[in-house]
Design an enzyme around this catalytic site. Structure first.
Site, PDB file in Angstrom:
ATOM      1  N   HIS A   1      21.502   6.728  20.042  1.00  0.00           N
ATOM      2  CA  HIS A   1      22.148   7.675  19.010  1.00  0.00           C
ATOM      3  C   HIS A   1      21.683   9.166  19.169  1.00  0.00           C
ATOM      4  O   HIS A   1      20.526   9.433  18.956  1.00  0.00           O
ATOM      5  CB  HIS A   1      21.791   6.957  17.534  1.00  0.00           C
ATOM      6  CG  HIS A   1      22.767   5.682  17.239  1.00  0.00           C
ATOM      7  ND1 HIS A   1      22.714   5.411  16.032  1.00  0.00           N
ATOM      8  CD2 HIS A   1      23.140   5.052  17.978  1.00  0.00           C
ATOM      9  CE1 HIS A   1      23.402   4.240  16.208  1.00  0.00           C
ATOM     10  NE2 HIS A   1      23.860   4.037  17.210  1.00  0.00           N
TER      11      HIS A   1
ATOM     12  N   TYR B   1      22.494   7.077   5.705  1.00  0.00           N
ATOM     13  CA  TYR B   1      21.472   6.982   4.883  1.00  0.00           C
ATOM     14  C   TYR B   1      21.964   7.595   3.628  1.00  0.00           C
ATOM     15  O   TYR B   1      22.351   9.037   3.537  1.00  0.00           O
ATOM     16  CB  TYR B   1      20.185   7.834   5.350  1.00  0.00           C
ATOM     17  CG  TYR B   1      19.314   7.395   6.246  1.00  0.00           C
ATOM     18  CD1 TYR B   1      18.466   6.381   6.039  1.00  0.00           C
ATOM     19  CD2 TYR B   1      19.622   7.716   7.688  1.00  0.00           C
ATOM     20  CE1 TYR B   1      17.574   5.879   6.994  1.00  0.00           C
ATOM     21  CE2 TYR B   1      18.742   6.900   8.696  1.00  0.00           C
ATOM     22  CZ  TYR B   1      17.683   6.147   8.304  1.00  0.00           C
ATOM     23  OH  TYR B   1      17.278   5.743   9.259  1.00  0.00           O
TER      24      TYR B   1
ATOM     25  N   LYS C   1       9.689   4.312  11.177  1.00  0.00           N
ATOM     26  CA  LYS C   1       8.692   4.747  11.793  1.00  0.00           C
ATOM     27  C   LYS C   1       7.685   3.802  12.139  1.00  0.00           C
ATOM     28  O   LYS C   1       6.712   3.726  13.204  1.00  0.00           O
ATOM     29  CB  LYS C   1       7.997   6.187  11.045  1.00  0.00           C
ATOM     30  CG  LYS C   1       8.707   7.389  11.046  1.00  0.00           C
ATOM     31  CD  LYS C   1       8.336   7.946  12.250  1.00  0.00           C
ATOM     32  CE  LYS C   1       9.386   9.304  12.454  1.00  0.00           C
ATOM     33  NZ  LYS C   1      10.407   8.872  13.411  1.00  0.00           N
TER      34      LYS C   1
ATOM     35  N   TYR D   1      12.721  12.734  12.825  1.00  0.00           N
ATOM     36  CA  TYR D   1      13.257  11.494  12.812  1.00  0.00           C
ATOM     37  C   TYR D   1      13.327  11.064  14.332  1.00  0.00           C
ATOM     38  O   TYR D   1      12.960   9.872  14.490  1.00  0.00           O
ATOM     39  CB  TYR D   1      14.582  11.659  12.444  1.00  0.00           C
ATOM     40  CG  TYR D   1      15.507  10.515  12.166  1.00  0.00           C
ATOM     41  CD1 TYR D   1      15.272   9.395  11.026  1.00  0.00           C
ATOM     42  CD2 TYR D   1      16.321   9.794  13.391  1.00  0.00           C
ATOM     43  CE1 TYR D   1      15.900   8.232  11.062  1.00  0.00           C
ATOM     44  CE2 TYR D   1      16.714   8.727  13.264  1.00  0.00           C
ATOM     45  CZ  TYR D   1      16.686   7.873  11.920  1.00  0.00           C
ATOM     46  OH  TYR D   1      17.064   6.449  11.705  1.00  0.00           O
TER      47      TYR D   1
HETATM   48  P1  RFL Z   1       2.915  -6.835  12.568  1.00  0.00           P
HETATM   49  O1  RFL Z   1       4.455  -6.978  13.354  1.00  0.00           O
HETATM   50  O2  RFL Z   1       2.874  -7.224  11.228  1.00  0.00           O
HETATM   51  O3  RFL Z   1       2.372  -7.917  13.416  1.00  0.00           O
HETATM   52  C1  RFL Z   1       0.824  -8.328  13.363  1.00  0.00           C
HETATM   53  C2  RFL Z   1       0.565  -9.612  13.751  1.00  0.00           C
HETATM   54  O4  RFL Z   1      -0.543 -10.240  13.585  1.00  0.00           O
HETATM   55  C3  RFL Z   1      -0.553 -11.706  13.198  1.00  0.00           C
HETATM   56  N1  RFL Z   1      -1.726 -11.811  12.255  1.00  0.00           N
HETATM   57  C4  RFL Z   1      -2.912 -12.613  12.855  1.00  0.00           C
HETATM   58  N2  RFL Z   1      -3.267 -13.119  13.943  1.00  0.00           N
HETATM   59  C5  RFL Z   1      -4.412 -13.505  14.049  1.00  0.00           C
HETATM   60  N3  RFL Z   1      -5.041 -14.033  12.665  1.00  0.00           N
HETATM   61  C6  RFL Z   1      -4.811 -13.299  11.570  1.00  0.00           C
HETATM   62  N4  RFL Z   1      -5.836 -13.415  10.637  1.00  0.00           N
HETATM   63  C7  RFL Z   1      -3.808 -12.611  11.501  1.00  0.00           C
HETATM   64  N5  RFL Z   1      -2.937 -12.021  10.386  1.00  0.00           N
HETATM   65  C8  RFL Z   1      -1.990 -11.554  10.817  1.00  0.00           C
HETATM   66  C9  RFL Z   1       0.807 -11.664  12.419  1.00  0.00           C
HETATM   67  O5  RFL Z   1       1.375 -13.266  12.427  1.00  0.00           O
HETATM   68  C10 RFL Z   1       1.710 -10.870  13.310  1.00  0.00           C
HETATM   69  O6  RFL Z   1       2.202 -11.649  14.267  1.00  0.00           O
HETATM   70  O7  RFL Z   1       2.207  -5.614  12.871  1.00  0.00           O
HETATM   71  P2  RFL Z   1       2.389  -4.424  14.038  1.00  0.00           P
HETATM   72  O8  RFL Z   1       2.138  -5.039  15.478  1.00  0.00           O
HETATM   73  O9  RFL Z   1       1.444  -3.325  13.921  1.00  0.00           O
HETATM   74  O10 RFL Z   1       3.938  -3.988  14.140  1.00  0.00           O
HETATM   75  C11 RFL Z   1       4.431  -3.189  12.989  1.00  0.00           C
HETATM   76  C12 RFL Z   1       5.984  -3.481  12.911  1.00  0.00           C
HETATM   77  O11 RFL Z   1       6.057  -4.826  12.944  1.00  0.00           O
HETATM   78  C13 RFL Z   1       6.208  -3.023  11.682  1.00  0.00           C
HETATM   79  O12 RFL Z   1       5.696  -1.444  11.244  1.00  0.00           O
HETATM   80  C14 RFL Z   1       7.724  -2.616  11.506  1.00  0.00           C
HETATM   81  O13 RFL Z   1       8.477  -3.603  11.516  1.00  0.00           O
HETATM   82  C15 RFL Z   1       8.419  -1.684  10.394  1.00  0.00           C
HETATM   83  N6  RFL Z   1       9.909  -1.387  10.241  1.00  0.00           N
HETATM   84  C16 RFL Z   1      10.418  -0.573  11.171  1.00  0.00           C
HETATM   85  N7  RFL Z   1       9.740   0.112  12.112  1.00  0.00           N
HETATM   86  C17 RFL Z   1      10.487   0.975  12.757  1.00  0.00           C
HETATM   87  O14 RFL Z   1       9.617   1.480  13.693  1.00  0.00           O
HETATM   88  N8  RFL Z   1      11.526   1.282  12.844  1.00  0.00           N
HETATM   89  C18 RFL Z   1      12.648   0.640  11.749  1.00  0.00           C
HETATM   90  O15 RFL Z   1      13.667   0.764  11.990  1.00  0.00           O
HETATM   91  C19 RFL Z   1      11.973  -0.392  10.787  1.00  0.00           C
HETATM   92  N9  RFL Z   1      12.438  -0.930   9.945  1.00  0.00           N
HETATM   93  C20 RFL Z   1      10.333  -2.316   9.322  1.00  0.00           C
HETATM   94  C21 RFL Z   1      11.967  -1.785   9.233  1.00  0.00           C
HETATM   95  C22 RFL Z   1       9.940  -3.115   8.300  1.00  0.00           C
HETATM   96  C23 RFL Z   1      10.655  -3.777   7.729  1.00  0.00           C
HETATM   97  N10 RFL Z   1      10.127  -4.791   6.854  1.00  0.00           N
HETATM   98  C24 RFL Z   1      10.619  -6.049   6.572  1.00  0.00           C
HETATM   99  C25 RFL Z   1       8.613  -4.608   6.536  1.00  0.00           C
HETATM  100  C26 RFL Z   1      12.694  -2.313   8.303  1.00  0.00           C
HETATM  101  C27 RFL Z   1      12.264  -3.399   7.343  1.00  0.00           C
HETATM  102  C28 RFL Z   1      12.958  -3.998   6.319  1.00  0.00           C
HETATM  103  C1  PHB Z   2      17.434  -1.201  10.693  1.00  0.00           C
HETATM  104  O1  PHB Z   2      18.412  -1.181  11.478  1.00  0.00           O
HETATM  105  O2  PHB Z   2      16.921  -2.315  10.450  1.00  0.00           O
HETATM  106  C2  PHB Z   2      16.697   0.249  10.078  1.00  0.00           C
HETATM  107  C3  PHB Z   2      17.426   1.184  10.565  1.00  0.00           C
HETATM  108  C4  PHB Z   2      16.786   2.514  10.104  1.00  0.00           C
HETATM  109  C5  PHB Z   2      15.721   2.570   9.382  1.00  0.00           C
HETATM  110  C6  PHB Z   2      15.275   1.195   8.799  1.00  0.00           C
HETATM  111  C7  PHB Z   2      15.709  -0.021   9.146  1.00  0.00           C
HETATM  112  O3  PHB Z   2      15.337   3.700   8.575  1.00  0.00           O
END
Ligand code: RFL
Ligand code: PHB
Length: 390
Positions: A72, A201, A297, A385
């Protein structure tokens, strides 16, 4: 058992770091509380910055990303149905983002881990970190086969916001900074074509909405909701109707509706803990910081942390220099805080806050109107972004 680096958590931070270290010839083991299908099944991020795409290519993990990722060069802001297109590539010298789900990223990381011999201990219960400031750092845990102990040079806490690693830093050393937002995001996945080929957005009087996607046939939509909302009160028809209102009539007439196969509510939070290193423990990703998802992020910050840490640990082993590991916390936090600022600002600009009055609302409208008419303002948005340099 002994390894050089013990990594707690097999999310994006832990698995990217394990691959980086493996590629540098450094021995590492990952210890994960859940099983592979659980970690891979979590529907989360969708947008990859160039740093993340570059790392996947560098690690030889990008075959499916190259084939299926949606590049994109622009994004859209909307205010009460009026669309403002931001030409990100044009404003940033050709930089883009790529839509490719976190679930796909995890699958690529786990598949490659199996073939390359990057080891993950799954279903690890009662993970505990020991002697992090002493000479014998080690990790212990328990699984169906019994008790385990892993001795190592360093421990990296990649165990997310709810993990155990951050808590191993003494309270008198750890400083935390936090904003909790008075709303959440209700998100759905549905196998319908996206309403627009780039993201939208949307700031609407009734609250924020986001039109995103996973592919040309799979859409991801979010609407801002209150924190006490119950998913059960949001049957698909109600979700689609509310989304259509918030995206505005021009977009809504193109909205293809269909049954959702995932529906959940996520709270929004800004959080940073400092420092990101204590003794022989490093923190990376959500274990050290959380951003509201508005700026897309979270996963990208996890990747930039471990890219910096991977360089620092490689320098430690190859050049016998601690300059990189000593500077890791300050270097990572400098980038983290800029992403925190952007994610907070973009959330403030696009969401409806319960305490908002007419004055606040008109300030939001004026700021979006200013962005629509100012190339300088659009460039500021675009360069944040697409992702700041490492
Ligand atoms: P994670 O993914 O939470 O992974 C942590 C891992 O550690 C394990 N764990 C343990 N293992 C051993 N012993 C313990 N005591 C433990 N406690 C926990 C867990 O089971 C897990 O497997 O952290 P990490 O690796 O730092 O990654 C972070 C990302 O997953 C997170 O920042 C993103 O998902 C955030 N996020 C987005 N990020 C983006 O860059 N672009 C996006 O578009 C975006 N959209 C989002 C998002 C997060 C969302 N939610 C649901 C929070 C959209 C949503 C809705
Ligand atoms: C997504 O596609 O899940 C998504 C995209 C953009 C965002 C957050 C989540 O800022």
């Amino acid at each position: 058992m002994r390894t050089q680096i013990a990594i707690i958590g097999a999310g994006p931070a832990g698995m990217f770091l394990a691959h980086l270290l493996h590629a540098a010839g450094i021995d590492a083991r990952v210890i994960e509380r859940r099983d592979r299908s659980y970690v891979e099944g979590r529907v989360r991020a969708g947008v990859l910055e160039q740093v993340t795409v570059d790392l996947m290519r560098r690690l030889g993990l990008a075959d499916r990303l190259n084939a299926c990722g949606l590049v994109h060069g622009g994004t859209n802001l909307s205010i009460d149905g009026r669309i403002i297109h931001i030409d990100m590539a044009g404003l940033t010298g050709g930089r883009t983002v790529t839509v490719y789900g976190q679930q796909e990223v995890m699958r690529d990381l786990f598949d490659a881990a199996e073939t390359r011999g990057v080891t993950v201990a799954w279903n690890a219960a009662d993970v505990a970190l020991h002697d992090l400031n002493g000479v014998h750092p080690h990790v212990t845990w328990r699984d169906a086969s019994g008790e385990h102990r892993l001795d190592c040079d360093f421990v990296v806490g990649c165990d997310g916001y709810h993990g155990v690693s951050r808590g191993a830093i003494p309270a008198e050393v750890l400083r935390t900074f936090e904003r909790v937002y008075p709303f959440g995001w209700l998100g759905i996945l549905a196998d319908v074509p996206p309403v627009e080929h780039e993201l939208i957005y949307a700031n609407h009087e009734r609250g924020f909405a986001l039109a995103s996607m996973r592919s040309a046939t799979r859409s991801r939509y979010y609407i801002q909701c209150s924190l006490d909302e119950d998913v059960a009160d949001w049957p698909d028809e109600r979700f689609w109707a509310e989304l259509a209102v918030r995206l505005g009539p021009n977009v809504a007439e193109r909205l293809v509706r269909g049954p959702s196969f995932e529906k959940s509510i996520a709270p929004l939070r800004s959080f940073v803990s400092e420092p990101m290193r204590w003794g022989r423990l490093f923190l990376a990703g959500d274990a050290a910081h959380i951003v509201p998802p508005t700026g897309a992020k979270g996963m990208n910050l996890a990747v930039s942390d471990v890219t910096m840490l991977g360089e620092a640990l490689t320098e430690h082993y190859r050049e016998r220099s601690d300059a990189g590991i000593d500077h890791y916390s300050a270097r990572a936090l400098a980038r983290v805080w800029k992403a925190e600022r952007f994610s907070w600002w973009f959330t403030s600009l696009t969401h409806r806050f319960p305490a908002m009055d007419g004055f606040d609302r008109r300030l939001q409208m004026a700021e979006i109107d200013y962005i629509s008419g100012s190339e300088a303002a659009q460039r500021t948005l675009a360069e944040n972004y697409v992702g700041l340099p490492l």
